[in-house]
Design a protein around this motif. Structure first.
Motif, PDB file in Angstrom:
ATOM      1  N   GLU A  96      26.775 -46.982  39.343  1.00 12.06           N
ATOM      2  CA  GLU A  96      26.608 -46.411  38.234  1.00 12.06           C
ATOM      3  C   GLU A  96      25.317 -45.338  38.135  1.00 12.06           C
ATOM      4  OE1 GLU A  96      25.919 -47.141  33.270  1.00 12.06           O
ATOM      5  OE2 GLU A  96      26.214 -48.816  34.700  1.00 12.06           O
ATOM      6  N   GLY A  97      26.075 -43.807  37.927  1.00 11.19           N
ATOM      7  CA  GLY A  97      25.150 -42.819  37.915  1.00 11.19           C
ATOM      8  C   GLY A  97      25.086 -42.264  39.449  1.00 11.19           C
ATOM      9  N   ALA A  98      25.751 -42.796  40.325  1.00 15.71           N
ATOM     10  CA  ALA A  98      25.660 -42.369  41.574  1.00 15.71           C
ATOM     11  C   ALA A  98      26.421 -40.915  41.819  1.00 15.71           C
ATOM     12  CB  ALA A  98      26.054 -43.322  42.893  1.00 15.71           C
ATOM     13  N   THR A 144      30.787 -50.986  41.417  1.00 16.71           N
ATOM     14  CA  THR A 144      32.156 -51.353  41.631  1.00 16.71           C
ATOM     15  C   THR A 144      32.626 -51.408  42.965  1.00 16.71           C
ATOM     16  OG1 THR A 144      33.017 -49.020  41.005  1.00 16.71           O
ATOM     17  CG2 THR A 144      33.049 -50.543  39.233  1.00 16.71           C
ATOM     18  N   LEU A 145      33.485 -52.091  43.354  1.00 16.46           N
ATOM     19  CA  LEU A 145      33.931 -52.000  44.725  1.00 16.46           C
ATOM     20  C   LEU A 145      35.507 -51.396  44.766  1.00 16.46           C
ATOM     21  CD1 LEU A 145      32.353 -55.495  46.131  1.00 16.46           C
ATOM     22  CD2 LEU A 145      31.435 -52.879  45.966  1.00 16.46           C
TER      23      LEU A 145
END
Length: 236
Positions: A121-123, A94-95
């Motif tokens: 995702e997951g960061a 996502t931005l």
């Protein structure tokens, strides 16, 4: 060649606009600067376009007014920088608008910094990604590192020497990646022309807590390696 370049710039603007409109929503069109926006010499005003769609919301620095060819070139390139990231949104990324976006309107140069906050995702946390663009405000011609310096290797060497002085004065202190300021074009690709000097964005060359590292090298420190006449353009 100039007519072809101008035509390509216009085409790029139209392509970016059609892509953005097909994928999402555009607001704050650059053709109309915000009420009260200051006008720089040359008739330019800085403004922003927001592009929104599934998984992204991105602010794109733009300019209004001024020379048509230069305006179209600048706006097209900044939109293309945003589109590069929008094209990577795939449901796991996502931005969102990044902080610090800016357009410097000089008397003879325009510089823009595009910032987008990228979250995968997951960061553990989002990271900022950057793009910069510098043009001659009269013609729209891009000013690159190779245009700026008489000899790009010598110019990069001077920049690296100055970075070794300036970076420890930032939040990085002495705890930064020395390879991140080595005299390579990659390390100094994200630069802006400002009245105070050459503004260089290194990104995260230290800890995440230290943030993205930015320095400004005064033009006076670069006089010996700048191409004749270039300082008058980039420092105005």
């Amino acid at each position: 060649m100039r007519k072809l370049a101008a035509a390509l710039a216009v085409a790029a603007v139209m392509t970016a606009m059609m892509t953005a409109c097909a994928a999402g929503v555009e607001s704050g069109a650059a053709a109309v600067p915000p009420a009260g926006a200051p006008t720089a010499p040359g008739g330019y005003s800085a403004t922003t376009v927001r592009l929104t769609g599934p998984g992204y919301e991105v602010d794109v620095p733009q300019v209004a007014g001024g020379a048509e060819a230069a305006r179209n070139e600048y706006n097209a390139v900044m939109r293309a920088l945003a589109q590069k990231w929008i094209d990577q949104v795939d449901g796991t990324t996502t931005l969102s608008p990044g902080a610090g976006q800016v357009t410097y309107l000089g008397t003879r140069a325009i510089s823009g910094l595009f910032v987008v906050s990228v979250y995968g995702e997951g960061a553990a946390h989002p990271n900022n990604a950057y793009g910069t663009h510098v043009i001659d405000a009269r013609t729209g011609r891009e000013i690159t590192l190779r245009d700026l310096f008489i000899d790009v290797r010598q110019g990069l060497s001077v920049l690296a020497d100055q970075a070794a002085v300036e970076v420890p004065r930032t939040r990085a202190g002495d705890q930064y990646s020395k390879s991140g300021i080595e005299a390579t074009e990659y390390n100094y690709r994200l630069w802006l022309a400002t009245p105070g000097g050459m503004e260089i964005h290194f990104g995260e060359i230290s800890s995440h807590a230290a943030g993205d590292i930015v320095i400004t090298v005064p033009w006076s420190k670069l006089d010996s390696v700048l191409n004749p006449g270039l300082r008058d353009i980039v420092s105005g």
